[in-house]
Scaffold this active site. Structure first.
Site, short mmCIF file in Angstrom:
data_model
loop_
_atom_site.label_atom_id
_atom_site.label_comp_id
_atom_site.label_asym_id
_atom_site.label_seq_id
_atom_site.Cartn_x
_atom_site.Cartn_y
_atom_site.Cartn_z
CB SER A 50 42.00 46.56 36.95
OG SER A 50 41.01 46.72 35.95
CD GLU A 51 39.10 41.54 35.03
OE1 GLU A 51 39.30 42.12 36.12
OE2 GLU A 51 37.97 41.29 34.58
#
Lengths: 213, 234
Positions: A50-51
């Site tokens: 998840s960036e």
């Protein structure tokens, strides 16, 4: 569910996209149909990035277990896994730009036959921003796009050239639509697979982009 | 050197001026410096340029500084959650500079590391590349992006010791370390200040050299999108 859209539905497209993932991969999934891909990885050992700063993204929490300090890039509450690692946004995009993330599965508004991707803005409409999409398509090893083959008017979204502002130039490797699977190759798109009940000719008829043999 | 202050207003005393550039940590409403934002609202500082991944929601996060029209320009990657933002932007009252999320984080990290510019593939061939220098390395095109040097960093961490060593919690870390790095002065709010010596030196996420002023306070920590599964699904 009754539908006049031919071929695969959202879940079938997500299931097909999950076949792109191999054991041991670190993967980033976009918002929308790409998020559903996580439901179809089966026994494969996949680590989701998840960036906003996390590897090893877990499922949504049980009611009452939500933690405001633990969200995904869509700002939804999520959970961690045993393998989870947290880091800051600069390191997160360092691993994306550095090619450490094996694949990104993203939605699209348009894709061109040279692999250009447009998925962040429609001129004249509300512009919300590109978020991390431009970094992802420029950096990860493989970009897989999951999208409807045609718009509501029946026009191809796989084009000779994109009409919308680009997210990235020559970045898409593989396209999974309701009609089938196509690869971006020299000279255009190559049909890799047809969806159930769809013929190669039907894909050709529904596609503006050049189809190569 | 004393870093611990009694309140957000005290910690910001003498640091605020009209037209300044502020780098803010946070992603969505997660890990945002909510106490410092409230104090900047109360101080009434105007014409701010704010580098922050998002712009909050209408009544929380940086949205409160938009409501009071204290912000002149946002440098962000995604602003979709804020109606007041859109109203001011479409009305020409607010400038917006879109930055790809990784470019924004790296611009902060670079600025904080004394690096005035760097080349990246992100945005090549897109609107983002317009007006930027293009350079070819090993046959591939890259664009020049500038480091951000902010007048002030406002940051939220979980714990700090009295020397400003910081520990973050889960995904609330996000933009906070790079935002902390790129400011001339960095003010941090935490949930708990612990005695120096009680944090494991191997577990410090951001060393106190980046932190100039520190406050402890109660945080609302609002959830933007509550998503759950039912126990029957498991």
């Amino acid at each position: 569910m009754p539908s006049d859209i031919k071929g695969w539905d959202r879940n079938r497209m997500a299931a097909r996209a999950a076949q792109e993932l191999e054991d041991g991969m670190y993967v980033n999934l976009g918002i929308g149909i790409p998020t559903l891909v996580a439901n179809y990885v089966g026994d494969k050992d996949i680590t989701l990035q998840s960036e906003n700063g996390m590897l090893g993204m877990g499922p949504f929490p049980f009611e009452g277990d939500e933690d405001p300090d633990l969200i995904n890039a869509g700002k939804q509450t999520i959970t961690e896994l045993k393998r989870t690692a947290y880091f800051d946004s600069a390191m997160s995009f360092g691993m994306i730009r550095g090619g450490k993330i094996a694949a990104a599965i993203l939605g699209a508004m348009e894709v061109s036959e040279t692999g250009d991707l447009a998925n962040w803005m429609i001129p004249g409409k509300l512009v919300k921003g590109m978020g991390g999409a431009m970094d992802l398509v420029a950096g990860v090893q493989k970009v897989v796009v999951v999208m409807d083959h045609q718009n509501k008017a029946g026009e191809s979204k796989l084009l000779k050239a994109c009409t919308l502002p680009l997210t990235g130039k020559a970045v898409v490797n593989r396209i999974i639509t309701n009609l089938g699977v196509l690869d971006v190759v020299d000279g255009g798109l190559r049909i890799v697979e047809c969806a159930d009940g769809v013929t190669e000719q039907e894909i050709r008829d529904a596609t503006e982009a050049t189809i190569v043999a | 050197m004393k870093k611990v202050y009694g309140s957000a207003a005290e910690a910001l005393d003498g640091l605020l001026f009209d037209g300044m550039l502020i780098a803010a940590g946070g992603f969505g409403l997660c890990g945002i410096p909510e106490l410092l934002i409230a104090a900047i609202r109360d101080a009434g500082t105007k014409d701010l340029t704010v580098a922050s991944n998002n712009a909050g929601v209408d009544d929380f996060g940086l949205g409160v500084l938009l409501q009071t029209k204290q912000v002149k320009k946002m440098m962000s990657s995604y602003v979709g959650e804020n109606k007041e933002f859109m109203r001011q932007y479409l009305g020409g009252e607010l400038e917006l500079e879109f930055n790809p999320q990784g470019t924004l984080a790296e611009r902060m990290r670079a600025g904080g590391s004394g690096i005035p510019g760097f080349y990246t593939k992100t945005g090549v061939g897109t609107q983002i590349a317009e007006g930027k220098e293009v350079k070819v390395f090993d046959g591939e095109e890259y664009i020049l992006e500038r480091g951000i040097f902010a007048d002030l960093s406002i940051v939220k961490a979980w714990k700090a010791d009295e020397t400003g060593n910081l520990v973050f919690r889960k995904t609330a870390r996000n933009f906070n370390p790079p935002a902390a790095m790129c400011g001339k002065t960095c003010v941090v709010e935490v949930e708990e200040i612990v005695p120096t010596g009680s944090l494991d030196p191997d577990h410090i996420h951001l060393p106190g050299v980046y932190v100039h002023r520190l406050i402890q306070g109660e945080h609302e920590k609002r959830i933007e999108q509550r998503t759950v599964r039912t126990r029957e699904d498991a």
